[in-house]
Design a protein around this motif. Structure first.
Motif, PDB file in Angstrom:
ATOM      1  N   LYS A 153     -13.454  39.963  37.353  1.00 56.78           N
ATOM      2  CA  LYS A 153     -13.302  41.350  37.783  1.00 56.78           C
ATOM      3  C   LYS A 153     -13.239  42.327  36.620  1.00 56.78           C
ATOM      4  N   LYS A 210      -1.570  45.386  49.808  1.00 57.59           N
ATOM      5  CA  LYS A 210      -2.978  45.206  49.454  1.00 57.59           C
ATOM      6  C   LYS A 210      -3.136  44.193  48.322  1.00 57.59           C
ATOM      7  N   THR A 211      -2.211  44.226  47.354  1.00 55.18           N
ATOM      8  CA  THR A 211      -2.301  43.296  46.224  1.00 55.18           C
ATOM      9  C   THR A 211      -2.125  41.854  46.682  1.00 55.18           C
ATOM     10  N   HIS A 213      -2.527  40.700  49.710  1.00 57.17           N
ATOM     11  CA  HIS A 213      -3.664  40.335  50.564  1.00 57.17           C
ATOM     12  C   HIS A 213      -4.862  39.932  49.704  1.00 57.17           C
ATOM     13  N   SER A 214      -5.095  40.650  48.596  1.00 53.51           N
ATOM     14  CA  SER A 214      -6.216  40.300  47.712  1.00 53.51           C
ATOM     15  C   SER A 214      -5.986  38.940  47.054  1.00 53.51           C
ATOM     16  N   TYR A 215      -4.712  38.592  46.796  1.00 51.41           N
ATOM     17  CA  TYR A 215      -4.406  37.257  46.251  1.00 51.41           C
ATOM     18  C   TYR A 215      -4.799  36.169  47.249  1.00 51.41           C
ATOM     19  N   ARG A 217      -6.894  36.500  49.684  1.00 55.31           N
ATOM     20  CA  ARG A 217      -8.347  36.545  49.832  1.00 55.31           C
ATOM     21  C   ARG A 217      -8.997  35.696  48.730  1.00 55.31           C
ATOM     22  N   TYR A 218      -8.461  35.773  47.516  1.00 54.00           N
ATOM     23  CA  TYR A 218      -8.964  34.949  46.407  1.00 54.00           C
ATOM     24  C   TYR A 218      -8.770  33.463  46.719  1.00 54.00           C
ATOM     25  N   SER A 251      -7.286  40.543  58.725  1.00 54.59           N
ATOM     26  CA  SER A 251      -7.808  41.537  57.786  1.00 54.59           C
ATOM     27  C   SER A 251      -8.595  42.583  58.550  1.00 54.59           C
ATOM     28  N   SER A 266     -15.557  45.212  51.833  1.00 54.12           N
ATOM     29  CA  SER A 266     -14.485  44.305  51.467  1.00 54.12           C
ATOM     30  C   SER A 266     -13.523  44.185  52.640  1.00 54.12           C
ATOM     31  N   THR A 268      -9.176  44.124  53.683  1.00 49.45           N
ATOM     32  CA  THR A 268      -7.819  44.453  53.240  1.00 49.45           C
ATOM     33  C   THR A 268      -6.860  44.216  54.387  1.00 49.45           C
TER      34      THR A 268
END
Length: 566
Positions: A153, A210-211, A213-215, A217-218, A251, A266, A268
């Motif tokens: 990223k 959001k942070t 959730h992105s973890y 998602r990864y 999501s 994307s 979220t």
């Protein structure tokens, strides 16, 4: 006589070799130690001198003892970390287990701590990446996530650390409530959200959700978990996971459009807090004035006030403000020219997401005068106390122990200054204040000239671009939410712009005077205590050390009541 001069020259030569040896070995991590000091036999061999020289030459002896102190301090620090991490019942069988000495006293496992490592990408570029410790092991999932954020990223170290500062309290939350990290679902998200809302502002809650959730998602994208996070189009799902199947972590699809019209899609979290605005927690002039007033009671009040002013007037991030160096400041002749002409002064720093090219921070002449005075007075006092650390630093801002000031320290001190004045108004909120003030000034000037300026006009697009450049933003999208706040202030005439500029000059002048008043106050305090200091000196001269000690303790309590009784 000639022989004495020759020995002196040899001593100087060996001292220079010793200094060079220390710098090279510490940089390479090859110092040979014997317990808590440098091994003498290694020193003698490396320098090519005799054993007697190390102990007989005063300057060399002092230099070696200073090196010993550094080695001892490093070992003490390592011992503290080892004692926290030691003997947690985990066998050293896996490569990611951290080897450490056993401690006779069983210690609490070390969770959520960070160690920094340097790694290289495919192009050979080096990056600082944090490693997360869980007990006695490397916590692989968040550590790999950090590598992904850095290498794939393209985030810098400070941004990755910000993400980790969200992940770590979340991990502690699920540990406390007995949830498995890989079994987290919507229910856990909602529990954490309501827990945050008790103490954290709504905008911050959204960022945290959001942070995390992105973890997850990864984790889904890399196969650590499978079909737990809803990041798939329905047509791409196997029959088993098509509706009415409900993903444990739901999501919502988000579509963003760039300035060039390019769409990115994307996912979220759908559980954000609604009704938040960009203007919330944006400090006003009155808020900032109260925060600056509080710096007068702080030990490093002048430095802290200058940091606030830098954020207000440059729009810089913490990491960017802390890059300013002494070598970038103007010489006396150039400073005199700036004061006379009133022209601004630029210092160049690396700005976030702006590539490798340095970008400017613009300093007003009033702020520059305050910075130069700080360097000559408060900073110089720290340098005199800690010449071995502060004396070698080229960075403008120093901590209390002579080390370079850290970003997390600035974050805490700014939150403390705004406590009770404005909720969660950290230094990043001062960037918001800069954005609002600059947009207000630009739009006011345009309105006075008869230009039709509305929220959707091309002029506003240009103004947003100007402000985003000044703030080091990669895009104007994050500035758009401030437009309703700006247009809601009934901007009208150039007269308003002139009044605003005059107000800013008055504020900076007032802060410059406040710096001087604080210095005078400290000098007056020293003069007030002078007779007591003389009395203590008389007692010491009479060898009355017991009374002198009590006298000096009373004096110390007067200087710093918070330390009374220590």
């Amino acid at each position: 006589m000639a022989r004495s001069s020759s020995n002196k020259a040899k001593g100087v030569s060996y001292l220079e070799r010793l200094i060079d040896l220390r710098e090279r070995s510490e940089a390479a991590g090859t110092t040979v130690e014997n317990g808590s000091r440098v091994r003498r036999s290694w020193l003698v061999t490396s320098l090519g001198c005799s054993d007697e020289l190390i102990s007989s030459n005063p300057k060399i002896r002092r230099a070696v003892l200073d090196w010993d102190n550094v080695v001892a301090e490093r070992r003490r620090t390592a011992a503290v970390i080892a004692s926290e991490m030691a003997d947690c019942g985990v066998e050293n069988e896996v490569s990611n287990v951290i080897a450490m000495p056993r401690n006779s006293k069983r210690s609490k496992p070390l969770h959520g701590k960070i160690r920094w490592n340097t790694i290289s990408d495919a192009a050979g570029n080096e990056h600082r990446v944090p490693i997360v410790i869980d007990g006695t092991r490397i916590d692989e999932n968040p550590s790999n996530w950090c590598r992904y954020l850095t290498i794939v990223k393209g985030l810098d170290a400070s941004s990755v650390e910000v993400a980790l500062n969200v992940y770590r309290p979340f991990k502690e939350f699920i540990r406390k409530h007995g949830f498995d990290e890989l079994e987290v679902n919507d229910e856990v998200f909602l529990l954490w959200k309501h827990s945050l809302l008790r103490t954290v502002e709504a905008n911050r809650v959204n960022t945290c959700l959001k942070t995390i959730h992105s973890y997850y998602r990864y984790l889904e994208e890399t196969g650590v978990v499978r079909f737990r996070v809803q990041i798939y189009e329905t047509d791409d799902l196997p029959p088993t996971f098509k509706p009415p199947y409900t993903f444990p972590i739901t999501s919502k699809r988000v579509i963003r459009k760039s300035e060039l019209g390019i769409e990115t899609r994307s996912w979220t979290t759908p559980y954000g807090v609604r009704g938040t605005t960009a203007s919330r927690s944006t400090p006003t002039n009155e808020h900032a004035k109260k925060a600056h007033a509080r710096t007068k009671t702080q030990k490093h009040g002048v430095r802290n006030s200058i940091l606030l002013s830098l954020a207000e007037t440059t729009g810089g991030r913490i990491s960017e403000l802390l890059q300013i160096k002494l070598s970038q400041l103007p010489d006396p002749a150039r400073l005199a020219e700036i004061i006379q002409t009133g022209q601004p002064y630029q210092v160049f720093v690396k700005r976030k997401r702006r590539g490798k090219k340095d970008m400017p921070l613009v300093l007003t002449k009033y702020l520059l005068i305050r910075i130069v005075n700080y360097v000559e007075k408060e900073r110089m006092e720290i340098v005199k106390r800690f010449p071995k650390t502060a004396g070698k630093s080229d960075y403008l801002f120093l901590g209390d122990r002579g080390n370079d000031l850290r970003a997390d320290s600035v974050t805490h001190l700014v939150l403390e200054l705004f406590f009770g004045i404005l909720a969660d108004a950290g230094i990043h909120r001062l960037r918001s204040k800069f954005a609002v003030d600059r947009l207000e000034t630009l739009i006011s000037a345009a309105l006075e000239k008869g230009i039709d300026v509305g929220p959707n006009s091309n002029w506003v697009e240009q103004f947003l671009q100007i402000v985003s450049e000044e703030m080091g933003q990669a895009s104007i999208l994050s500035l758009r939410p401030y437009l309703p706040l700006v247009f809601g202030r009934r901007l009208a005439t150039t007269q308003a712009v002139l009044l605003r500029e005059q107000e800013l000059r008055a504020i900076e002048t007032e802060r410059l005077i406040a710096d001087q008043e604080l210095r005078i106050q400290k000098q007056m305090e020293t003069l007030r205590l002078m007779p007591s200091l003389q009395e203590a000196a008389r007692l010491i001269a009479e060898n009355n050390k017991l009374d002198a000690r009590d006298y000096l303790r009373d004096l110390a309590n007067q200087l710093d009541p918070a330390q009374a009784g220590t």
